[in-house]
Motif scaffolding. Structure first.
Motif, mmCIF file in Angstrom:
data_model
loop_
_atom_site.group_PDB
_atom_site.id
_atom_site.type_symbol
_atom_site.label_atom_id
_atom_site.label_comp_id
_atom_site.label_asym_id
_atom_site.label_seq_id
_atom_site.Cartn_x
_atom_site.Cartn_y
_atom_site.Cartn_z
ATOM 1 N N LEU A 14 0.883 -1.170 0.000
ATOM 2 C CA LEU A 14 0.000 0.000 0.000
ATOM 3 C C LEU A 14 0.917 1.214 0.000
ATOM 4 O O LEU A 14 2.002 1.175 0.604
ATOM 5 N N ASP A 15 0.488 2.303 -0.625
ATOM 6 C CA ASP A 15 1.317 3.516 -0.670
ATOM 7 C C ASP A 15 1.537 4.072 0.736
ATOM 8 O O ASP A 15 0.749 3.808 1.644
ATOM 9 N N SER A 49 -1.544 5.590 2.114
ATOM 10 C CA SER A 49 -2.739 4.739 2.190
ATOM 11 C C SER A 49 -2.725 3.978 3.513
ATOM 12 O O SER A 49 -1.669 3.770 4.106
ATOM 13 N N TYR A 64 -11.499 -0.987 -1.704
ATOM 14 C CA TYR A 64 -10.881 0.254 -1.234
ATOM 15 C C TYR A 64 -11.961 1.283 -0.924
ATOM 16 O O TYR A 64 -12.903 1.447 -1.699
ATOM 17 N N HIS A 113 -0.089 2.228 -8.096
ATOM 18 C CA HIS A 113 -0.951 3.392 -7.835
ATOM 19 C C HIS A 113 -2.287 3.297 -8.577
ATOM 20 O O HIS A 113 -2.798 4.317 -9.071
ATOM 21 N N GLN A 114 -2.821 2.097 -8.672
ATOM 22 C CA GLN A 114 -3.965 1.907 -9.582
ATOM 23 C C GLN A 114 -5.178 2.768 -9.218
ATOM 24 O O GLN A 114 -5.780 3.393 -10.098
ATOM 25 N N VAL A 115 -5.522 2.810 -7.940
ATOM 26 C CA VAL A 115 -6.732 3.572 -7.573
ATOM 27 C C VAL A 115 -6.519 5.055 -7.881
ATOM 28 O O VAL A 115 -7.365 5.714 -8.496
ATOM 29 N N LYS A 116 -5.353 5.568 -7.492
ATOM 30 C CA LYS A 116 -5.094 7.000 -7.718
ATOM 31 C C LYS A 116 -5.111 7.321 -9.210
ATOM 32 O O LYS A 116 -5.664 8.339 -9.642
ATOM 33 N N LEU A 163 -7.085 7.016 1.042
ATOM 34 C CA LEU A 163 -7.303 5.674 0.486
ATOM 35 C C LEU A 163 -7.102 4.640 1.582
ATOM 36 O O LEU A 163 -6.072 4.647 2.269
#
Ligand code: URA
Length: 251
Positions: free
Chosen positions: A116-117, A120, A147, A199-202, A215
């Protein structure tokens, strides 16, 4: 198995360190026949049936586990790397024995399955079972991850439609789509993904002209982050929790 070997296998240090802990009276063992009686053992060579042995080291309870499977509630402001660049590593949140479990002569400890970033939070799985990491990380076995996404600009049905229909990210012409997308409020989206791109969601939210402000991963497969597990805390995964993950080992 000798008590010193049990402690060694569970990450309490070299056999010599473990023998020292036992001889100096730091180790107590739960008596199977008279639970919850604790018996102090000062002989490193005392033999025990390792499986299901419960013991206490310096006041902390442990249970023997061939392989360690845990979940961590990753807090914001931590890095998933062993060698973080800016923020503290998530590994500093774990007790030393989990970080130094021996494996084939080397000291490896548990490893995070995916990342996770640093900004996040949420559910992170860790284990020292290399095959499980491999299965969980294989694109063929990606399981849904949920998420909770807080965004800067108000969300609308068009953005939800785009996320479900597929958006193109800058490194791949093939569109990526959300498996599910629920509008919880104007600035809160519950997004389910079955892939794990960087960073898929972002990047998906940026592709629909929005921006992620916070997130949080709440679920992997059928396993939810328990509300009772505060940010920074970890707990063991037993057979019932592992059964909620596809391709998990049977304990
Ligand atoms: N997608 C992101 O952009 N960041 C994460 O930490 C996880 C998924």
């Amino acid at each position: 198995m000798q008590l010193q070997d049990i402690l060694y296998s569970q990450g309490f240090g070299t056999r010599r360190v473990c023998a020292g802990l036992i001889q100096r009276g730091h180790v107590q063992v739960y008596d199977k026949n008279k639970p919850p009686a604790l018996v102090q053992h000062t002989l490193a060579a005392t033999e025990f049936e390792a499986h299901e042995l419960r013991f206490r080291v310096d006041g902390v309870d442990w249970q023997y586990a061939d392989k360690a499977y845990i979940m961590l509630h990753k807090p914001v402001g931590t890095e998933c790397s062993q060698k973080p660049s800016t923020y503290p590593s998530i590994y500093t949140l774990l007790p030393a024995p989990l970080r130094q479990r021996p494996q084939k002569g080397a000291v490896l400890g548990v490893q995070a399955i995916g990342r996770l970033d640093q900004d996040s939070s949420g559910l992170l799985l860790l284990t020292d079972d290399g095959q499980f990491i491999h299965r969980m990380s294989s694109p063929r076995h990606h399981q849904p991850k949920v998420y909770e996404v807080t965004v800067k600009h108000p969300l609308d049905a068009r953005q939800v439609g785009q996320l479900l229909g597929g958006v193109v990210l800058d490194d791949d012409p093939r569109p990526v789509r959300a498996a599910a997308c629920q509008l919880v409020s104007t600035h809160h989206l519950r997004l389910t993904l079955t892939e794990g791109k960087y960073h898929q969601v972002k990047r998906m939210l940026a592709a629909v002209s929005n921006r992620v402000e916070a997130l949080h991963r709440s679920q992997i497969g059928g396993l939810r982050l328990p509300e009772t597990l505060a940010a920074g805390q970890w707990c063991w995964l037993g057979a019932p929790e592992l059964a909620l993950l596809a391709n998990a080992p049977a304990l």
